[in-house]
Write a protein that holds these residues in place. Structure first.
Motif, PDB file in Angstrom:
ATOM      1  N   TYR A   1       0.832  -1.206   0.000  1.00 51.10           N
ATOM      2  CA  TYR A   1       0.000   0.000   0.000  1.00 51.10           C
ATOM      3  C   TYR A   1       0.867   1.255   0.000  1.00 51.10           C
ATOM      4  O   TYR A   1       0.600   2.222  -0.735  1.00 51.10           O
ATOM      5  CB  TYR A   1      -0.914  -0.017   1.221  1.00 51.10           C
ATOM      6  CG  TYR A   1      -1.739   1.238   1.400  1.00 51.10           C
ATOM      7  CD1 TYR A   1      -2.943   1.403   0.722  1.00 51.10           C
ATOM      8  CD2 TYR A   1      -1.307   2.262   2.250  1.00 51.10           C
ATOM      9  CE1 TYR A   1      -3.696   2.560   0.879  1.00 51.10           C
ATOM     10  CE2 TYR A   1      -2.058   3.410   2.410  1.00 51.10           C
ATOM     11  CZ  TYR A   1      -3.245   3.558   1.729  1.00 51.10           C
ATOM     12  OH  TYR A   1      -3.998   4.694   1.880  1.00 51.10           O
ATOM     13  N   ALA A   2       1.922   1.254   0.819  1.00 49.67           N
ATOM     14  CA  ALA A   2       2.817   2.417   0.883  1.00 49.67           C
ATOM     15  C   ALA A   2       3.527   2.628  -0.450  1.00 49.67           C
ATOM     16  O   ALA A   2       3.703   3.769  -0.901  1.00 49.67           O
ATOM     17  CB  ALA A   2       3.835   2.218   2.003  1.00 49.67           C
ATOM     18  N   ILE A   3       3.937   1.542  -1.096  1.00 48.23           N
ATOM     19  CA  ILE A   3       4.594   1.663  -2.407  1.00 48.23           C
ATOM     20  C   ILE A   3       3.627   2.238  -3.436  1.00 48.23           C
ATOM     21  O   ILE A   3       3.964   3.149  -4.197  1.00 48.23           O
ATOM     22  CB  ILE A   3       5.122   0.285  -2.857  1.00 48.23           C
ATOM     23  CG1 ILE A   3       6.238  -0.190  -1.914  1.00 48.23           C
ATOM     24  CG2 ILE A   3       5.623   0.347  -4.302  1.00 48.23           C
ATOM     25  CD1 ILE A   3       6.703  -1.601  -2.189  1.00 48.23           C
ATOM     26  N   TYR A   4       2.403   1.676  -3.451  1.00 50.25           N
ATOM     27  CA  TYR A   4       1.389   2.179  -4.387  1.00 50.25           C
ATOM     28  C   TYR A   4       1.100   3.663  -4.149  1.00 50.25           C
ATOM     29  O   TYR A   4       0.945   4.438  -5.093  1.00 50.25           O
ATOM     30  CB  TYR A   4       0.089   1.396  -4.213  1.00 50.25           C
ATOM     31  CG  TYR A   4       0.049   0.034  -4.864  1.00 50.25           C
ATOM     32  CD1 TYR A   4       0.391  -0.144  -6.198  1.00 50.25           C
ATOM     33  CD2 TYR A   4      -0.371  -1.077  -4.148  1.00 50.25           C
ATOM     34  CE1 TYR A   4       0.333  -1.390  -6.791  1.00 50.25           C
ATOM     35  CE2 TYR A   4      -0.439  -2.336  -4.738  1.00 50.25           C
ATOM     36  CZ  TYR A   4      -0.081  -2.491  -6.056  1.00 50.25           C
ATOM     37  OH  TYR A   4      -0.153  -3.713  -6.648  1.00 50.25           O
ATOM     38  N   ARG A   5       1.003   4.026  -2.882  1.00 51.27           N
ATOM     39  CA  ARG A   5       0.477   5.355  -2.526  1.00 51.27           C
ATOM     40  C   ARG A   5       1.516   6.451  -2.675  1.00 51.27           C
ATOM     41  O   ARG A   5       1.197   7.554  -3.155  1.00 51.27           O
ATOM     42  CB  ARG A   5      -0.039   5.304  -1.084  1.00 51.27           C
ATOM     43  CG  ARG A   5      -0.791   6.557  -0.639  1.00 51.27           C
ATOM     44  CD  ARG A   5      -2.117   6.679  -1.349  1.00 51.27           C
ATOM     45  NE  ARG A   5      -2.823   7.902  -1.009  1.00 51.27           N
ATOM     46  CZ  ARG A   5      -3.695   8.010  -0.014  1.00 51.27           C
ATOM     47  NH1 ARG A   5      -3.965   6.959   0.744  1.00 51.27           N
ATOM     48  NH2 ARG A   5      -4.316   9.141   0.212  1.00 51.27           N
TER      49      ARG A   5
ATOM     50  N   PHE B   1      -7.475  -6.530   2.087  1.00 47.41           N
ATOM     51  CA  PHE B   1      -7.060  -5.182   2.492  1.00 47.41           C
ATOM     52  C   PHE B   1      -6.743  -4.316   1.274  1.00 47.41           C
ATOM     53  O   PHE B   1      -7.214  -3.183   1.159  1.00 47.41           O
ATOM     54  CB  PHE B   1      -5.830  -5.277   3.410  1.00 47.41           C
ATOM     55  CG  PHE B   1      -5.253  -3.946   3.787  1.00 47.41           C
ATOM     56  CD1 PHE B   1      -5.789  -3.221   4.832  1.00 47.41           C
ATOM     57  CD2 PHE B   1      -4.178  -3.406   3.077  1.00 47.41           C
ATOM     58  CE1 PHE B   1      -5.261  -1.980   5.186  1.00 47.41           C
ATOM     59  CE2 PHE B   1      -3.642  -2.171   3.416  1.00 47.41           C
ATOM     60  CZ  PHE B   1      -4.188  -1.453   4.474  1.00 47.41           C
ATOM     61  N   LEU B   2      -5.938  -4.838   0.353  1.00 44.98           N
ATOM     62  CA  LEU B   2      -5.556  -4.053  -0.824  1.00 44.98           C
ATOM     63  C   LEU B   2      -6.745  -3.812  -1.743  1.00 44.98           C
ATOM     64  O   LEU B   2      -6.854  -2.749  -2.363  1.00 44.98           O
ATOM     65  CB  LEU B   2      -4.432  -4.762  -1.578  1.00 44.98           C
ATOM     66  CG  LEU B   2      -3.069  -4.774  -0.880  1.00 44.98           C
ATOM     67  CD1 LEU B   2      -2.068  -5.604  -1.659  1.00 44.98           C
ATOM     68  CD2 LEU B   2      -2.533  -3.345  -0.712  1.00 44.98           C
ATOM     69  N   SER B   3      -7.644  -4.771  -1.828  1.00 46.40           N
ATOM     70  CA  SER B   3      -8.843  -4.580  -2.644  1.00 46.40           C
ATOM     71  C   SER B   3      -9.704  -3.452  -2.081  1.00 46.40           C
ATOM     72  O   SER B   3     -10.230  -2.623  -2.830  1.00 46.40           O
ATOM     73  CB  SER B   3      -9.647  -5.880  -2.699  1.00 46.40           C
ATOM     74  OG  SER B   3     -10.879  -5.684  -3.333  1.00 46.40           O
ATOM     75  N   TYR B   4      -9.834  -3.423  -0.768  1.00 47.92           N
ATOM     76  CA  TYR B   4     -10.647  -2.391  -0.118  1.00 47.92           C
ATOM     77  C   TYR B   4     -10.067  -0.997  -0.332  1.00 47.92           C
ATOM     78  O   TYR B   4     -10.805  -0.017  -0.437  1.00 47.92           O
ATOM     79  CB  TYR B   4     -10.756  -2.703   1.373  1.00 47.92           C
ATOM     80  CG  TYR B   4     -11.637  -1.751   2.143  1.00 47.92           C
ATOM     81  CD1 TYR B   4     -13.019  -1.790   2.014  1.00 47.92           C
ATOM     82  CD2 TYR B   4     -11.081  -0.798   2.990  1.00 47.92           C
ATOM     83  CE1 TYR B   4     -13.827  -0.917   2.716  1.00 47.92           C
ATOM     84  CE2 TYR B   4     -11.882   0.086   3.697  1.00 47.92           C
ATOM     85  CZ  TYR B   4     -13.258   0.016   3.558  1.00 47.92           C
ATOM     86  OH  TYR B   4     -14.066   0.897   4.251  1.00 47.92           O
ATOM     87  N   ARG B   5      -8.730  -0.908  -0.431  1.00 43.77           N
ATOM     88  CA  ARG B   5      -8.076   0.398  -0.589  1.00 43.77           C
ATOM     89  C   ARG B   5      -7.686   0.685  -2.036  1.00 43.77           C
ATOM     90  O   ARG B   5      -7.004   1.670  -2.303  1.00 43.77           O
ATOM     91  CB  ARG B   5      -6.805   0.450   0.282  1.00 43.77           C
ATOM     92  CG  ARG B   5      -7.017   0.114   1.742  1.00 43.77           C
ATOM     93  CD  ARG B   5      -7.960   1.084   2.420  1.00 43.77           C
ATOM     94  NE  ARG B   5      -7.467   2.449   2.358  1.00 43.77           N
ATOM     95  CZ  ARG B   5      -8.109   3.499   2.865  1.00 43.77           C
ATOM     96  NH1 ARG B   5      -9.291   3.318   3.453  1.00 43.77           N
ATOM     97  NH2 ARG B   5      -7.606   4.705   2.766  1.00 43.77           N
ATOM     98  N   SER B   6      -8.099  -0.159  -2.974  1.00 46.14           N
ATOM     99  CA  SER B   6      -7.615  -0.029  -4.356  1.00 46.14           C
ATOM    100  C   SER B   6      -8.010   1.296  -4.989  1.00 46.14           C
ATOM    101  O   SER B   6      -7.280   1.830  -5.830  1.00 46.14           O
ATOM    102  CB  SER B   6      -8.133  -1.196  -5.209  1.00 46.14           C
ATOM    103  OG  SER B   6      -9.556  -1.190  -5.257  1.00 46.14           O
ATOM    104  N   HIS B   7      -9.166   1.839  -4.622  1.00 51.59           N
ATOM    105  CA  HIS B   7      -9.598   3.102  -5.228  1.00 51.59           C
ATOM    106  C   HIS B   7      -8.712   4.265  -4.808  1.00 51.59           C
ATOM    107  O   HIS B   7      -8.692   5.308  -5.467  1.00 51.59           O
ATOM    108  CB  HIS B   7     -11.056   3.396  -4.851  1.00 51.59           C
ATOM    109  CG  HIS B   7     -11.269   3.584  -3.376  1.00 51.59           C
ATOM    110  ND1 HIS B   7     -11.336   2.518  -2.503  1.00 51.59           N
ATOM    111  CD2 HIS B   7     -11.423   4.702  -2.629  1.00 51.59           C
ATOM    112  CE1 HIS B   7     -11.532   2.984  -1.278  1.00 51.59           C
ATOM    113  NE2 HIS B   7     -11.580   4.296  -1.324  1.00 51.59           N
TER     114      HIS B   7
END
Length: 529
Positions: A203-207, A248-254
């Motif tokens: 998540y941190a890498i994506y964000r 978790f990642l699916s929930y935050r994907s947007h």
């Protein structure tokens, strides 16, 4: 040797693609059709014998398939239905393992209770891939699909834990209940913790890092393997690590993925999951020759009898479990009766009939070692493998093929309000756009023609949608809507023909033509959806 292996893999992928097209023509769910096709192929003389390696299933196939299933599972539905999912994923798995243990101990000569628990842990979990694939083309209530998908995500973990403890008891000759209970909770908790920790890093890498769509897609392919391997390295649940991290990642994907990353990742994952699913199910069918010839001292007649009896037991246990599992909590808790509608007995039976087993069970059986620590042959290994194969065929093929008939016979009605939800969503978004333009572009909306036309378009969309909601039906007839959609598709096709002519005449550069073709592809995709 390498060329031969690559040729075999590529040939199998090609066969999977061809058989999947044939299954669509025959209107048979492709997992069922591929298993049957694999059975038929295995009977052809001269066909190379392919033996399924359990390590390949657990390391190569299982993480991405579980991650994909978790990614497409709604966290809200999963949490809202946590009670029925938990009762099936943990309670039913333990109940099935216990019942199979005592029944097989009674039925099969010299079959110990520890071996019975080992067999029960192997055949107790329905398969995530099988449940999703078989149900996706059937008209069943959304609640049922959510429960079955949620169950199949978690029950692999509980069954593999039962399998692990039974195997430890057989290899060491020791089993301490309180110690096993503590280890069970530790394996579950730490598996979830490892999955969430790796998901937070992703998540941190994506964000916060400057990724590209290709990097985002690559990370999404790496994550499930990393979650699974790290958890299994420390002897915790790799399945729960992948499921928890995927949810978790699916929930935050947007929040973390751009539109082009989502489009690219979705396309790559659709192809990957299709190929992995196809190979997995055709490999199940191809194991027939190996399983039958491995029986050794057992007669085929006796082995078939044991396999059919235990297959029937697993089906009956599930059906008997779902009724008290559904209605007992409602009798105990007034809050449940108030919050949730009462499920009908037909829907409950359909839940019980939808317990298809799959590749995880077969891989677990193949993972049984050939010998005990003392060097003696592992008792009844070949018979356990054959019974597992029978249970997979009985539940996946028989139950899967009869599922559409059961739905018709039970006359299950699917009451959905998707149309109303789509209209309400469209109205809310249109009003949001109009409000934004009034607030941030008041002068341009009144003076500039392009701005005023855009605002009028959304105002008209809001007015039409509101009228449709008030009337409770579409404003335009279905025939008109079909003709209008066909007109839009025809216009896209005409533009494609014109692009082809321009490409032949070399009128514009290929780069500009390809960009326009991509626009038309997205436009057609929107119309067809």
């Amino acid at each position: 040797m390498l060329k031969d292996s690559l040729l075999l893999i590529v040939s199998m992928l090609f066969i999977v693609s061809m058989l999947s097209m044939l299954s669509d023509k025959l209107r048979i769910s492709y997992p069922i059709f591929l298993v049957i096709a694999g059975l038929g192929i295995s009977l052809i003389p001269g066909i190379p014998r392919i033996q399924l390696d359990p390590d390949i299933v657990f390391i190569i196939f299982l993480p991405p398939l579980l991650y994909s299933a978790a990614w497409t599972t709604s966290w809200h539905d999963f949490w809202r239905l946590r009670r029925p999912i938990g009762l099936l994923a943990f309670g039913l798995v333990l109940c099935t393992s216990l019942t199979v243990a005592y029944f097989s101990h009674f039925l099969i000569p010299d079959f110990s209770l520890a071996l019975g628990f080992l067999l029960g842990g192997i055949i107790s979990p329905p398969d995530a891939v099988a449940a999703t694939s078989v149900l996706q083309n059937l008209r069943v209530p959304k609640r049922l699909v959510s429960i079955l998908e949620g169950e199949s995500l978690v029950n692999d973990a509980s069954s593999l834990i039962v399998f692990r403890f039974a195997m430890a008891a057989l290899l060491t000759g020791k089993f301490v209940f309180w110690r096993a209970s503590v280890d069970f909770l530790l394996v579950v908790f730490m598996g979830i913790l490892i999955g969430l920790a790796i998901a937070c890093i992703a998540y941190a890498i994506y964000r916060w890092l400057p990724t590209t769509p290709s990097i985002d897609t690559a990370i999404s392919l790496i994550c499930p393997y990393l979650m699974y391997i790290v958890a299994e390295h420390f002897h915790y649940s790799g399945v729960l690590a992948v499921v928890s991290g995927g949810l978790f990642l699916s929930y935050r994907s947007h929040d973390i993925l751009s539109y082009d990353s989502r489009l690219q990742s979705r396309s790559v994952w659709n192809v990957l999951v299709f190929l992995l699913n196809g190979v997995v199910f055709i490999l199940i069918g191809l194991q027939l020759h190996t399983v039958v010839h491995g029986l050794g001292e057992y007669s085929l007649h006796a082995a078939i009898w044991y396999g059919l009896a235990i297959s029937l037991l697993t089906i009956v246990v599930r059906i008997l479990w779902v009724y008290p599992g559904t209605y007992m909590p409602r009798l105990i808790s007034k809050g449940i009766r108030t919050r949730e509608p009462r499920p009908g007995p037909k829907l409950v039976f359909l839940t019980g009939w939808s317990g298809m087993r799959g590749v995880v069970s077969l891989a677990s059986a193949l993972a049984i070692p050939l010998t005990l620590p003392g060097g003696d042959a592992f008792p009844h290994r070949n018979l356990i493998l054959f019974i597992t194969f029978c249970v997979i065929l009985s539940t996946l093929v028989v139950q899967g093929l009869t599922l559409p008939l059961i739905i018709r016979l039970l006359k299950i009605e699917v009451v959905e309000n998707k149309k109303e939800q789509r209209l309400a969503l469209r109205l809310e978004l249109a009003n949001t756009v109009v409000g934004h333009m009034n607030t941030h572009y008041p002068e341009e909306s009144g003076a500039a023609e392009a701005f005023s036309r855009l605002k009028a378009r959304y105002e008209r969309m809001a007015a039409i949608t509101e009228k449709q909601l008030e009337e409770g039906e579409d404003r335009d007839s279905p025939g008109f809507l079909l003709k209008y959609r066909q007109l839009l598709l025809d216009l896209v096709a005409i533009q494609r023909q014109e692009l082809g002519r321009m490409r032949r005449e070399n009128k514009y550069s290929d780069e500009i033509l390809q960009d326009k073709e991509t626009e038309l592809d997205l436009e057609e995709a929107r119309y067809r959806r």
